[in-house]
Every structure is written in C-alpha cells, then in structure tokens.
Design an enzyme around this catalytic site. Structure first.
Site, PDB file in Angstrom:
ATOM      1  N   PHE A  86       0.878  -1.310   0.014  1.00  0.00           N
ATOM      2  CA  PHE A  86      -0.086  -0.007   0.142  1.00  0.00           C
ATOM      3  C   PHE A  86       0.923   1.268   0.032  1.00  0.00           C
ATOM      4  CE2 PHE A  86      -2.533  -3.229   2.219  1.00  0.00           C
ATOM      5  CZ  PHE A  86      -3.884  -2.956   1.593  1.00  0.00           C
ATOM      6  N   SER A 130      -5.231   1.420  -8.997  1.00  0.00           N
ATOM      7  CA  SER A 130      -6.416   2.505  -8.900  1.00  0.00           C
ATOM      8  C   SER A 130      -7.093   2.382 -10.180  1.00  0.00           C
ATOM      9  CB  SER A 130      -5.714   3.557  -8.474  1.00  0.00           C
ATOM     10  OG  SER A 130      -6.367   4.890  -8.757  1.00  0.00           O
ATOM     11  N   TYR A 154       0.837  10.897 -10.463  1.00  0.00           N
ATOM     12  CA  TYR A 154       0.521   9.737  -9.318  1.00  0.00           C
ATOM     13  C   TYR A 154      -0.122   8.490  -9.927  1.00  0.00           C
ATOM     14  CZ  TYR A 154      -2.671   7.119  -6.607  1.00  0.00           C
ATOM     15  OH  TYR A 154      -3.420   6.138  -6.058  1.00  0.00           O
ATOM     16  N   LYS A 158       1.484   4.497 -10.830  1.00  0.00           N
ATOM     17  CA  LYS A 158       0.582   3.330 -10.593  1.00  0.00           C
ATOM     18  C   LYS A 158       0.751   2.479 -11.838  1.00  0.00           C
ATOM     19  CE  LYS A 158      -1.206   3.558  -6.590  1.00  0.00           C
ATOM     20  NZ  LYS A 158      -0.790   2.751  -5.277  1.00  0.00           N
ATOM     21  N   PHE A 182     -11.834   1.565  -6.933  1.00  0.00           N
ATOM     22  CA  PHE A 182     -12.678   2.921  -7.301  1.00  0.00           C
ATOM     23  C   PHE A 182     -12.661   3.949  -6.267  1.00  0.00           C
ATOM     24  CE2 PHE A 182     -13.950   2.132 -11.806  1.00  0.00           C
ATOM     25  CZ  PHE A 182     -13.196   1.207 -11.961  1.00  0.00           C
ATOM     26  N   LEU A 204     -13.490  13.561  -1.755  1.00  0.00           N
ATOM     27  CA  LEU A 204     -14.940  14.011  -1.489  1.00  0.00           C
ATOM     28  C   LEU A 204     -15.316  13.706   0.188  1.00  0.00           C
ATOM     29  CD1 LEU A 204     -17.572  15.580  -2.377  1.00  0.00           C
ATOM     30  CD2 LEU A 204     -18.038  13.212  -2.975  1.00  0.00           C
ATOM     31  N   GLY A 302      -8.606  17.860 -14.468  1.00  0.00           N
ATOM     32  CA  GLY A 302      -8.351  16.198 -14.359  1.00  0.00           C
ATOM     33  C   GLY A 302      -9.658  15.501 -14.101  1.00  0.00           C
TER      34      GLY A 302
HETATM   35  P1  NAD Z   1      -2.340   6.313   2.953  1.00  0.00           P
HETATM   36  O1  NAD Z   1      -1.502   7.485   2.413  1.00  0.00           O
HETATM   37  O2  NAD Z   1      -3.252   6.285   4.070  1.00  0.00           O
HETATM   38  O3  NAD Z   1      -1.436   5.058   3.317  1.00  0.00           O
HETATM   39  C1  NAD Z   1      -0.088   4.833   2.638  1.00  0.00           C
HETATM   40  C2  NAD Z   1       0.950   4.613   3.944  1.00  0.00           C
HETATM   41  O4  NAD Z   1       2.243   4.342   3.182  1.00  0.00           O
HETATM   42  C3  NAD Z   1       0.833   5.751   4.825  1.00  0.00           C
HETATM   43  O5  NAD Z   1       0.919   5.085   6.075  1.00  0.00           O
HETATM   44  C4  NAD Z   1       2.489   6.537   4.543  1.00  0.00           C
HETATM   45  O6  NAD Z   1       2.941   6.792   5.753  1.00  0.00           O
HETATM   46  C5  NAD Z   1       3.116   4.817   4.270  1.00  0.00           C
HETATM   47  N1  NAD Z   1       4.123   5.255   3.135  1.00  0.00           N
HETATM   48  C6  NAD Z   1       4.272   6.044   1.965  1.00  0.00           C
HETATM   49  N2  NAD Z   1       5.515   6.190   1.468  1.00  0.00           N
HETATM   50  C7  NAD Z   1       6.239   5.157   2.375  1.00  0.00           C
HETATM   51  C8  NAD Z   1       7.538   4.706   2.016  1.00  0.00           C
HETATM   52  N3  NAD Z   1       8.255   5.162   1.099  1.00  0.00           N
HETATM   53  N4  NAD Z   1       8.072   3.810   3.080  1.00  0.00           N
HETATM   54  C9  NAD Z   1       7.269   3.397   3.864  1.00  0.00           C
HETATM   55  N5  NAD Z   1       6.118   3.677   4.193  1.00  0.00           N
HETATM   56  C10 NAD Z   1       5.268   4.682   3.256  1.00  0.00           C
HETATM   57  O7  NAD Z   1      -3.227   6.044   1.664  1.00  0.00           O
HETATM   58  P2  NAD Z   1      -4.393   5.187   1.381  1.00  0.00           P
HETATM   59  O8  NAD Z   1      -5.492   5.782   1.260  1.00  0.00           O
HETATM   60  O9  NAD Z   1      -4.384   4.064   2.715  1.00  0.00           O
HETATM   61  O10 NAD Z   1      -3.968   4.230   0.196  1.00  0.00           O
HETATM   62  C11 NAD Z   1      -3.253   3.189   0.048  1.00  0.00           C
HETATM   63  C12 NAD Z   1      -3.081   2.433  -1.168  1.00  0.00           C
HETATM   64  O11 NAD Z   1      -4.070   2.650  -1.954  1.00  0.00           O
HETATM   65  C13 NAD Z   1      -2.010   3.576  -1.970  1.00  0.00           C
HETATM   66  O12 NAD Z   1      -1.095   2.705  -2.721  1.00  0.00           O
HETATM   67  C14 NAD Z   1      -2.879   4.393  -2.937  1.00  0.00           C
HETATM   68  O13 NAD Z   1      -2.380   4.724  -4.112  1.00  0.00           O
HETATM   69  C15 NAD Z   1      -3.998   3.205  -3.254  1.00  0.00           C
HETATM   70  N6  NAD Z   1      -5.450   3.855  -3.665  1.00  0.00           N
HETATM   71  C16 NAD Z   1      -6.052   4.546  -2.644  1.00  0.00           C
HETATM   72  C17 NAD Z   1      -7.220   5.291  -3.009  1.00  0.00           C
HETATM   73  C18 NAD Z   1      -7.919   6.049  -2.110  1.00  0.00           C
HETATM   74  O14 NAD Z   1      -8.802   7.054  -2.504  1.00  0.00           O
HETATM   75  N7  NAD Z   1      -7.627   6.147  -0.890  1.00  0.00           N
HETATM   76  C19 NAD Z   1      -7.745   5.025  -4.499  1.00  0.00           C
HETATM   77  C20 NAD Z   1      -7.125   4.101  -5.254  1.00  0.00           C
HETATM   78  C21 NAD Z   1      -5.890   3.608  -4.927  1.00  0.00           C
HETATM   79  N1  UFG Z   2     -15.292  16.692  -5.002  1.00  0.00           N
HETATM   80  C1  UFG Z   2     -15.762  17.857  -4.739  1.00  0.00           C
HETATM   81  N2  UFG Z   2     -15.402  18.489  -3.785  1.00  0.00           N
HETATM   82  C2  UFG Z   2     -14.179  18.153  -2.895  1.00  0.00           C
HETATM   83  C3  UFG Z   2     -13.697  16.940  -3.281  1.00  0.00           C
HETATM   84  C4  UFG Z   2     -14.031  16.079  -4.452  1.00  0.00           C
HETATM   85  O1  UFG Z   2     -16.900  18.051  -5.639  1.00  0.00           O
HETATM   86  O2  UFG Z   2     -13.957  18.738  -2.033  1.00  0.00           O
HETATM   87  C5  UFG Z   2     -15.675  15.643  -6.266  1.00  0.00           C
HETATM   88  C6  UFG Z   2     -14.823  15.749  -7.578  1.00  0.00           C
HETATM   89  O3  UFG Z   2     -14.908  16.686  -8.192  1.00  0.00           O
HETATM   90  C7  UFG Z   2     -15.312  14.363  -7.971  1.00  0.00           C
HETATM   91  C8  UFG Z   2     -16.019  13.426  -6.865  1.00  0.00           C
HETATM   92  O4  UFG Z   2     -16.025  14.426  -5.704  1.00  0.00           O
HETATM   93  O5  UFG Z   2     -16.259  14.498  -8.962  1.00  0.00           O
HETATM   94  C9  UFG Z   2     -14.798  12.329  -6.280  1.00  0.00           C
HETATM   95  O6  UFG Z   2     -13.806  13.118  -6.007  1.00  0.00           O
HETATM   96  P1  UFG Z   2     -12.433  12.296  -4.943  1.00  0.00           P
HETATM   97  O7  UFG Z   2     -11.287  13.354  -5.258  1.00  0.00           O
HETATM   98  O8  UFG Z   2     -13.073  11.884  -3.799  1.00  0.00           O
HETATM   99  O9  UFG Z   2     -12.108  10.994  -6.036  1.00  0.00           O
HETATM  100  P2  UFG Z   2     -11.639  10.935  -7.353  1.00  0.00           P
HETATM  101  O10 UFG Z   2     -12.675  10.080  -8.078  1.00  0.00           O
HETATM  102  O11 UFG Z   2     -11.192  12.410  -8.027  1.00  0.00           O
HETATM  103  O12 UFG Z   2     -10.140  10.202  -7.274  1.00  0.00           O
HETATM  104  C10 UFG Z   2     -10.104   9.116  -6.184  1.00  0.00           C
HETATM  105  C11 UFG Z   2      -8.633   9.037  -5.943  1.00  0.00           C
HETATM  106  C12 UFG Z   2      -7.759   8.875  -6.772  1.00  0.00           C
HETATM  107  C13 UFG Z   2      -7.951   7.474  -7.340  1.00  0.00           C
HETATM  108  C14 UFG Z   2      -9.558   7.634  -7.921  1.00  0.00           C
HETATM  109  C15 UFG Z   2      -9.937   6.153  -8.373  1.00  0.00           C
HETATM  110  O13 UFG Z   2      -8.235  10.302  -5.208  1.00  0.00           O
HETATM  111  O14 UFG Z   2      -6.374   8.668  -6.280  1.00  0.00           O
HETATM  112  O15 UFG Z   2     -10.384   7.821  -6.794  1.00  0.00           O
HETATM  113  O16 UFG Z   2      -9.718   5.235  -7.477  1.00  0.00           O
HETATM  114  F1  UFG Z   2      -7.230   7.152  -8.445  1.00  0.00           F
END
Ligand code: NAD
Ligand code: UFG
Length: 346
Positions: A86, A130, A154, A158, A182, A204, A302
C-alpha cells in the site's frame, strides 16, 4: 484448499487508511502481520488501534521502502509468504507539482521492494492499483480490458508499477494481483480507525465529513455542469471493509497458486453503482443529522464526469462482491469523524 493460518504477510503502508483496515482483516483471519511504514502520511496510533480492535499483536518496523538494507533485514528476520503493498504517496495535485517525489517514492520504492522480495524468493504480491490507470472515457462501466492512460504523475506511477509487475511475471514465476480500486470510503465500524487526511482533504468524503463535524465551513463542489443526472460528478464509492475483503480474497487465490507458474491479473474493486457528489452530500446529511453547506465551484482539472466499475471478474475469479451499501459507508465514516474530529491527533 485451506490456507495455513501461520502465513506471515508483510503490509507496506500498514498504518495508512486502507493498510490499517487490511491489517485488521488479516489479523482477524489468523494471519501474522508485519507492517512497514515511515509515517509520512499516517500515525502510530493507527497500529495501536488495530491491535485493540483485533486483540492481537503485529510486528512493526518504522522505515522507508527505499532503505534497501533495512528491507533486506526485515525479510531475513521474518518468514514472509506474501506482501500487500500500500505504501505510496497518493495526492494527485501534489504529484503534479512535485512529480519527482512521486516517481522516487512510488516507483523507486517499489523497485527496492521487488528486488528484496526476489532475493528472498518471496514472489507473491497484492498491489494497490487504482481506477486512475484507465484512460478517461465516456463509456461506463470500466472493465479490466478498458484502455489504460493515466493523466497525472500519481496515476503514471500506478501504471508504471503495474507494467513492472507484468514484466516481472514474464521473466519469473511471480504471483501478482493488481487491485484497481474505485473510490474507497467509510471506516471500521468500531470508529477506532479511519481516513485521516493531513491538511485540506483532497477527496470528497473526508471533506463532507469535516464540514458536517464543523471542522470546515463549506464543501467546494467541483462543477455542476457535467453530463450527469444532477450535473455533479458521479463515482463508484466502495466501503473500505469491502475493499480489504477483496484483498483477502486475492491473497487466498495467490496462496493456492503453483509457485512455479507466473500469474499476474488485474481486478476492479468497486460496487458497480455510481452516486453523484450532491447525492453523497444529501445522504450524509440524512445519516449524520448534520447539515453540509456546499458551494458550486468551477470543475477541478483532470476530473471526469462519471466513473464506475464492472467488477464481474473479481466476482467470478475471487468469489468477491462488495456487500455494504451507501448508508453503511456514510454511517461508518461519520462515526469515525465524530469520534475523532482531528483524526489520530484528537
Ligand atoms: P495512505 O496515505 O493513508 O497510506 C499509505 C501509507 O504508506 C501511509 O501510512 C504512509 O505513511 C506510507 N508510506 C508512503 N510512502 C512510504 C515509503 N516510501 N515507505 C514506507 N511507508 C510509506 O493511503 P491509502 O488511502 O491508505 O492508500 C493505500 C494505497 O491505495 C495506495 O497505494 C493508494 O495509491 C491506493 N489507492 C488509494 C485510493 C484512495 O482513494 N484512498 C484509491 C485508489 C488507490
Ligand atoms: N469533489 C468535490 N469536492 C471536493 C472533493 C471532490 O466536489 O472537495 C468531487 C470531485 O470533483 C469528483 C468527486 O467529488 O467529482 C470524487 O472526487 P475524489 O477526489 O473523492 O475522488 P476521485 O474520483 O477524483 O479520485 C479518487 C482518488 C484517486 C483514485 C480514484 C480512483 O483520489 O487517487 O479515486 O480510485 F485514483
């Protein structure tokens, strides 16, 4: 085939939002857990809470993925069966302003991890990918064969890591699941662990929750002129508990695979349903009993109008489906937010 419950799983980024929930699920399922995290975006209290929820202990190593020597020692010290990876940086906007930090942390960090795994003959990996790897498209839902084409650094990291893993599988018998999330939301139902964004939330749900809790005044709604039923963006929100259940399902699949045969396969993890930004706001008000002020702002660079998953492959091959509905996602999110108004720093 039954999986021996003595398997030890390394969870990189295990103190983070999704990683901490994965640790809970792994510990409850009987796995041993080793966490590696540098706390760049998390707090040690998350791991204490994981242990409190589960009544079990985990091994924790504070350190950075790019510290090759430390990683090597970690693999020497523990008999690791598989890795859930992660640990990356994940803020899209920050990745545009500081791309090298993202390529370094995410891509270089993963290269170190894969090198050390290979040196220790540990070649089973579950990677947090993602939906951002998909090329923006007007055709929904997205299945795993949809064209790829990340649009920010970013997302590029991925996509690069996915490609690296496919190349590894072409050269050696790795077993890899590429889990394309998602929109993960919600929190553990205990209210003890959840999403704790540093500073202004990018996503959001944490923003909505902070407005409901009075931590922030007004939610910016980025655009109400999209070609969607109410003009605001539509996303496939998935409960983080369902998401980590998908990881357990993928792990069980990998652990049953023949170690001599390469396997690398992407799986969408989503519900297949889309909800708009305004639907989320209204549902959150209903669940929390609080009002959520919002202001319509210009579109965010974006963003796509709508994005949701076809998750049939995960259903067929992992026997996994998302089970929790929107009300459960928002109730759990609100419990976490109201119990921890300042996150782990409360
Ligand atoms: P997060 O930032 O809460 O968790 C990531 C963790 O990794 C953190 O605890 C951070 O301290 C640690 N970390 C980062 N770089 C590091 C490094 N070089 N060495 C050791 N530790 C490190 O993020 P999350 O929301 O839990 O996301 C987890 C994974 O899921 C990520 O790979 C993210 O890209 C992916 N993802 C998240 C979302 C989302 O909306 N949260 C959506 C799609 C994919
Ligand atoms: N949005 C708002 N206001 C905010 C934040 C978001 O209106 O303050 C809207 C955005 O415009 C979008 C929707 O809410 O229409 C969802 O936005 P998020 O930022 O919550 O999520 P995204 O779909 O943009 O992206 C997220 C993660 C990405 C990941 C993607 C798919 O941030 O890293 O979901 O997994 F790649």
């Amino acid at each position: 085939m039954d999986i021996a419950v003595t398997e030890t799983i390394l969870v990189t980024g295990g103190a983070g939002y999704i990683g901490s929930h994965a640790c809970v699920a792994l510990l409850i399922a009987g796995f041993e857990v080793v966490v590696l995290d540098n706390f760049s975006n998390s707090h040690p209290l998350a791991l204490e809470r994981v242990q409190k929820i589960t009544g079990r202990t985990l091994v924790f190593q504070q350190g950075d993925l790019r510290d090759h020597t430390m990683l090597d020692q970690l693999f020497h010290a523990h008999r690791i069966s598989a890795v859930m990876h992660f640990a990356v940086l994940k803020a899209v906007g920050e990745s545009c302003s500081n791309p090298l930090a993202y390529y370094d942390n995410n891509v270089v960090g993963t290269i170190h991890l894969l090198q050390v795994m290979q040196a220790h003959a540990v070649q089973r990996l579950i990677f947090s990918s993602s939906a951002t790897v998909y090329r923006p498209s007007a055709v929904m839902p997205l299945d795993e064969n949809a064209a790829l084409g990340a649009t920010n650094p970013y997302g590029q990291t991925k996509q690069m890591i996915e490609q690296m893993l496919m190349d590894c599988c072409a050269s050696a018998p790795w077993q890899v699941a590429l889990l394309r999330y998602f929109n993960p939301v919600g929190a553990h139902e205990s209210g003890l662990i959840g999403e704790d964004p540093a500073g202004i939330p990018n996503n959001l749900l944490p923003y909505v929750a902070q407005v409901a809790a009075g931590v922030r005044e007004v939610l910016p709604v980025f655009g109400n002129d999209y070609n969607t039923p109410d003009g605001t963006g539509v996303r496939d929100f998935i409960h983080v508990q369902d998401l980590v259940a998908g990881h357990l399902a993928a792990l069980r699949l990998l652990l049953t695979k023949d170690k001599q045969q390469a396997f690398c396969r992407p799986y969408n993890l989503g519900t297949g349903n889309g909800y708009s930004v305004l639907e989320m706001v209204q549902a959150f008000e209903r669940i929390s009993g609080k009002s959520v002020r919002y202001r319509i702002m210009p579109r965010r660079d974006g963003d796509v109008a709508a994005c949701w998953a076809n998750a049939q492959r995960a259903q067929q091959e992992l026997s996994w489906v998302a089970e929790k509905n929107l009300d459960a996602m928002l109730a759990d999110s609100w419990r976490w937010q109201s119990n921890n108004p300042q996150g782990y720093r409360s």
